[in-house]
Design a protein around this motif. Sequence first.
Motif, PDB file in Angstrom:
ATOM      1  N   PRO A  21       0.872  -1.145  -0.289  1.00 14.51           N
ATOM      2  CA  PRO A  21      -0.044   0.450  -0.296  1.00 14.51           C
ATOM      3  C   PRO A  21       0.872   0.600  -0.242  1.00 14.51           C
ATOM      4  CG  PRO A  21       0.246  -1.459   2.089  1.00 14.51           C
ATOM      5  CD  PRO A  21       1.221  -1.290   1.574  1.00 14.51           C
ATOM      6  N   ARG A  22       0.109   2.292   0.136  1.00 15.45           N
ATOM      7  CA  ARG A  22       0.904   3.646  -0.252  1.00 15.45           C
ATOM      8  C   ARG A  22       1.703   4.306   1.364  1.00 15.45           C
ATOM      9  NH1 ARG A  22      -1.936   8.031  -3.322  1.00 15.45           N
ATOM     10  NH2 ARG A  22      -2.083   6.683  -5.241  1.00 15.45           N
ATOM     11  N   GLN A  23       2.934   4.397   1.603  1.00 15.74           N
ATOM     12  CA  GLN A  23       3.138   4.518   2.551  1.00 15.74           C
ATOM     13  C   GLN A  23       3.978   5.927   2.746  1.00 15.74           C
ATOM     14  OE1 GLN A  23       3.135   3.566   5.435  1.00 15.74           O
ATOM     15  NE2 GLN A  23       4.644   2.600   6.135  1.00 15.74           N
ATOM     16  N   GLU A  24       3.226   6.866   3.965  1.00 15.02           N
ATOM     17  CA  GLU A  24       3.305   7.800   4.248  1.00 15.02           C
ATOM     18  C   GLU A  24       4.740   8.346   3.671  1.00 15.02           C
ATOM     19  OE1 GLU A  24       2.191   6.081   6.276  1.00 15.02           O
ATOM     20  OE2 GLU A  24       0.524   6.423   7.111  1.00 15.02           O
ATOM     21  N   VAL A  31       2.561  -5.978   3.297  1.00 15.67           N
ATOM     22  CA  VAL A  31       1.498  -6.109   3.597  1.00 15.67           C
ATOM     23  C   VAL A  31       1.059  -7.693   3.580  1.00 15.67           C
ATOM     24  CG1 VAL A  31      -0.716  -5.755   5.146  1.00 15.67           C
ATOM     25  CG2 VAL A  31       0.245  -3.227   4.129  1.00 15.67           C
ATOM     26  N   PHE A  32       2.107  -8.544   4.291  1.00 12.12           N
ATOM     27  CA  PHE A  32       1.280 -10.066   4.242  1.00 12.12           C
ATOM     28  C   PHE A  32       0.081 -10.438   4.923  1.00 12.12           C
ATOM     29  CE2 PHE A  32       1.375 -14.217   6.844  1.00 12.12           C
ATOM     30  CZ  PHE A  32       1.623 -15.200   5.736  1.00 12.12           C
ATOM     31  N   ALA A  69       7.938   6.906  15.426  1.00 12.33           N
ATOM     32  CA  ALA A  69       7.955   6.843  16.901  1.00 12.33           C
ATOM     33  C   ALA A  69       6.174   6.213  16.990  1.00 12.33           C
ATOM     34  CB  ALA A  69       7.763   7.497  18.361  1.00 12.33           C
ATOM     35  N   ARG A  70       5.768   5.103  15.985  1.00 14.08           N
ATOM     36  CA  ARG A  70       4.428   4.347  16.210  1.00 14.08           C
ATOM     37  C   ARG A  70       4.908   2.853  14.862  1.00 14.08           C
ATOM     38  NH1 ARG A  70       3.462   9.368  11.546  1.00 14.08           N
ATOM     39  NH2 ARG A  70       3.666   8.501   9.641  1.00 14.08           N
ATOM     40  N   MET A  71       3.418   2.416  15.452  1.00  9.40           N
ATOM     41  CA  MET A  71       3.828   1.197  14.297  1.00  9.40           C
ATOM     42  C   MET A  71       3.169   1.403  13.072  1.00  9.40           C
ATOM     43  SD  MET A  71       5.635  -0.699  16.716  1.00  9.40           S
ATOM     44  CE  MET A  71       4.407  -2.082  15.689  1.00  9.40           C
ATOM     45  N   PRO A  72       3.349   0.657  12.463  1.00  9.11           N
ATOM     46  CA  PRO A  72       2.488   0.435  10.442  1.00  9.11           C
ATOM     47  C   PRO A  72       0.898   0.743  11.395  1.00  9.11           C
ATOM     48  CG  PRO A  72       3.733  -1.617  10.375  1.00  9.11           C
ATOM     49  CD  PRO A  72       3.738  -0.779  12.473  1.00  9.11           C
ATOM     50  N   ARG A  73       0.474   1.494  10.029  1.00  7.85           N
ATOM     51  CA  ARG A  73      -1.206   1.776  10.501  1.00  7.85           C
ATOM     52  C   ARG A  73      -2.570   0.507  10.678  1.00  7.85           C
ATOM     53  NH1 ARG A  73       0.339   3.735   4.912  1.00  7.85           N
ATOM     54  NH2 ARG A  73      -1.700   2.450   3.269  1.00  7.85           N
TER      55      ARG A  73
END
Length: 284
Positions: A47-50, A58-59, A276-280
């Motif tokens: 997917p399009r990423q920031e 993405v599995f 400082a975050r997890m993947p959306r």
Amino acid sequence: MADPTDYPEHRLGLQRDNGFLDVRFEHHDRTRPVHVAHRAPCRMLFPRQEPDEPLLGVFITTSGGTAGGDALRISVEACRGATATVTSQAAEKIYPSLGAPSRLSFGLRVEAGAALEWLPRETILFDNARLERRVDLDVAPGGSLLALDLTVFGRLARGERFTAGALHDVWRVRRGGRLAWADALSLSGDIAAQIASPAGFGGATAAGLALLVADDAAAWVDEARARLARGSSRAGATLVGGVLVARALGAEPAHVRRDLTDLVSWLRAARSGHPARMPRFWSI
């Protein structure tokens, strides 16, 4: 090892999955997936990423989980200069088995000058599930791998606990081809008693593991311990063979998840400058 034809799944003629996913990332002006091969039910989407995040893979298992007799093999390689994050679309559900184990095999390889984040969602063991999982990580000197694993013992929202079945979980970490860290867990028989035992899991409903395999892993151990000490789960961190190993146990899966994802979020920001975050997908 038991003959697969001895299991009820085979005798009943039940259809079972035998899937694989092979992905290789390379850097050519930017990181790209230059090789993607798969067989159902395994897929990977991009997917399009920031703009401030690395390439995201993405599995997906289109079957929605694995049942007894299923076998899935996933291989991910990050070549020199590549930077990528791999996560999963949803929690991996291990369904009850009639006798045969679900077999999952993960092989992650990181070359020098590459960085890979392996951050899948949690694995949920239904009661009477049987899982055999092997995770092999091979990271070259100069490469970096940040990995996370969360296991939940039962469908807790349904009032179900993982009390019967089996879990055999094997991890191997190699640095430049040499074994740096190894771990194995085996649960069978009276699993409820083993999880409840103070010498076992102390009544935990979830267990988690975070690994940092990198040249600078030792530099982050003290702060990792301090951060985990402020959390709500029973957690700690140590250095083994140059690998930062953090573990957490908790009576509430949400506490284990929060403590380890907070640690991982901090590590990816402090070391790599990522947010400082997890993947959306972790918030879906």
